[in-house]
Write an enzyme that holds these catalytic residues in place. Structure first.
Site, short mmCIF file in Angstrom:
data_model
loop_
_atom_site.label_atom_id
_atom_site.label_comp_id
_atom_site.label_asym_id
_atom_site.label_seq_id
_atom_site.Cartn_x
_atom_site.Cartn_y
_atom_site.Cartn_z
N LEU A 195 58.73 11.83 69.19
CA LEU A 195 58.59 12.02 67.84
C LEU A 195 59.09 10.69 67.11
CD1 LEU A 195 59.62 15.70 67.15
CD2 LEU A 195 57.11 14.57 66.91
N ASP A 277 62.89 24.03 65.62
CA ASP A 277 63.76 22.98 66.21
C ASP A 277 63.44 21.60 65.46
OD1 ASP A 277 66.35 22.10 67.43
OD2 ASP A 277 64.83 21.29 69.24
#
Length: 375
Positions: A195, A277
């Site tokens: 990410l 998360d």
């Protein structure tokens, strides 16, 4: 009967490594309170007692970070004791730990084996690939220490799997990594796309995973997995094996493949709860298990529309040939955080991959149906 999964971050975002791509360090830096320190035993007791009071069938208690082992072995021993005391419905309790491995020693291994923890160890491949991004606080590579931890865990019979982050470097070296994992006997593997930091244009870092990189990764990794499968030596690859579950009409266990977000409870060290998360930001805080019930947390989740938003497909998905396998992908890859969800960042990668792999994926599925057990 209610089944529950609770993910705890007992050391908040504290870590003894400084991975260059760490999404949680980026998330935490964007909150009003970046670091909640170590979870107290009082908070641990409140979280586990409330969770077990709600669970009548089975519960998974997972620990993640940051680096959860920084909370110390006595903390985990207390967690197991509390679960035994608070399990009023006598439900099945499973424990899991995701670790970078640096703190793992024989005492840890004995404890993890005794209580049947499933341990995920973060390892990005052979030394050059792992050390490219997974460094310690002094900037030194961590490969040798992680491999030592894995050897110790194996020697104690601890169930382990490998978690690898798919970066640009990893996408260019799939065959090398696959051969390394096979040679090392690491047959249970899961991979997560890297990410980029929130608020940045994606693809700007050396490790950034672009759609082109992800397509290369999927195709090459599938080739390796397929060749082993048709030789009767299939290894577990979480994404590909979950595709087999979809073909069998079963529910995938990988969250990002369900087509809608699940009922997750991710707990920070102060007891604050978030729906995922990847969404541990102030705007998504659901409450705190020191003071709030699960019903109150679920009401806040409903008010945010977190699950409902994820269930609405992009317009292009409604007519896509591969929607039944892709299901829109993970919400985090559909979110540009500017209002609403958009088409998955990796849409083109998924389309090209399914075009490429579909006949062979069907063949593996047919082989499994012919006598080999499904994953």
């Amino acid at each position: 009967m209610r089944t529950m999964s609770v993910l705890l971050k007992p050391a908040s975002g504290l870590c003894n490594m400084r991975c260059r791509y760490c999404f949680y360090a980026d998330e935490a830096a964007k909150r009003e309170t970046a670091d909640f320190g170590m979870m107290s035993i009082a908070t641990l007791r409140a979280v586990l007692t409330r969770a077990l009071a709600e669970t009548t069938h089975a519960i998974t208690i997972a620990f993640q970070g940051g680096e959860p082992t920084l909370a110390g072995l006595p903390f985990f021993e207390q967690a197991v004791d509390i679960c035994q005391e608070a399990n009023i419905h006598r439900c099945a309790v499973s424990f899991a730990l995701q670790t970078n491995g640096l703190a793992i020693d024989e005492a840890w291994c004995a404890f993890l084996a005794k209580h049947h923890f499933l341990v995920g160890v973060s390892l990005d491949g052979p030394k050059d690939l792992h050390d490219a991004n997974r460094v310690d606080v002094a900037g030194r590579g961590t490969y040798s220490r992680v491999m030592h931890a894995l050897q110790l865990l194996r020697s104690y019979g601890v169930d382990t799997n490998i978690l690898s982050v798919v970066t640009a470097q990893a996408a260019r070296s799939v065959r090398k990594s696959y051969a390394f994992f096979a040679r090392s006997g690491f047959d249970y593997q899961q991979y997560i796309p890297c990410l980029d930091p929130l608020g940045e244009t994606r693809g700007q870092h050396p490790w950034s995973l672009t759609p082109e990189h992800f397509e290369l990764y999927l195709k090459t990794a599938f080739d390796c997995w397929y060749q082993d499968a048709i030789r009767g030596q299939k290894r577990y690859h979480r994404y590909f094996d979950n595709l087999l579950l979809l073909l069998a009409g079963r529910v995938p266990e990988a969250c990002g493949m369900m087509g809608v977000c699940g009922m997750q409870y991710v707990v920070e060290a102060d007891g604050s709860v978030y729906p995922c998360d990847f969404y541990m930001l102030d705007a998504y805080r659901l409450g705190n298990l020191n003071t709030d019930s699960f019903a109150q947390l679920d009401e806040k989740r409903k008010a945010l529309g977190f699950i409902e938003q994820s269930a609405v497909p992009d317009e292009a998905c409604k007519t896509c040939r591969w929607a039944f396998l892709c299901r829109g992908g993970c919400r985090r890859d559909r979110d540009d955080f500017s209002g609403g969800l958009v088409r998955n960042y990796y849409c083109s990668a998924y389309k090209h991959f399914f075009d490429y792999a579909w006949p062979r994926l069907q063949r593996v599925y047919a082989m499994m149906q012919g006598g080999m057990p499904l994953p």
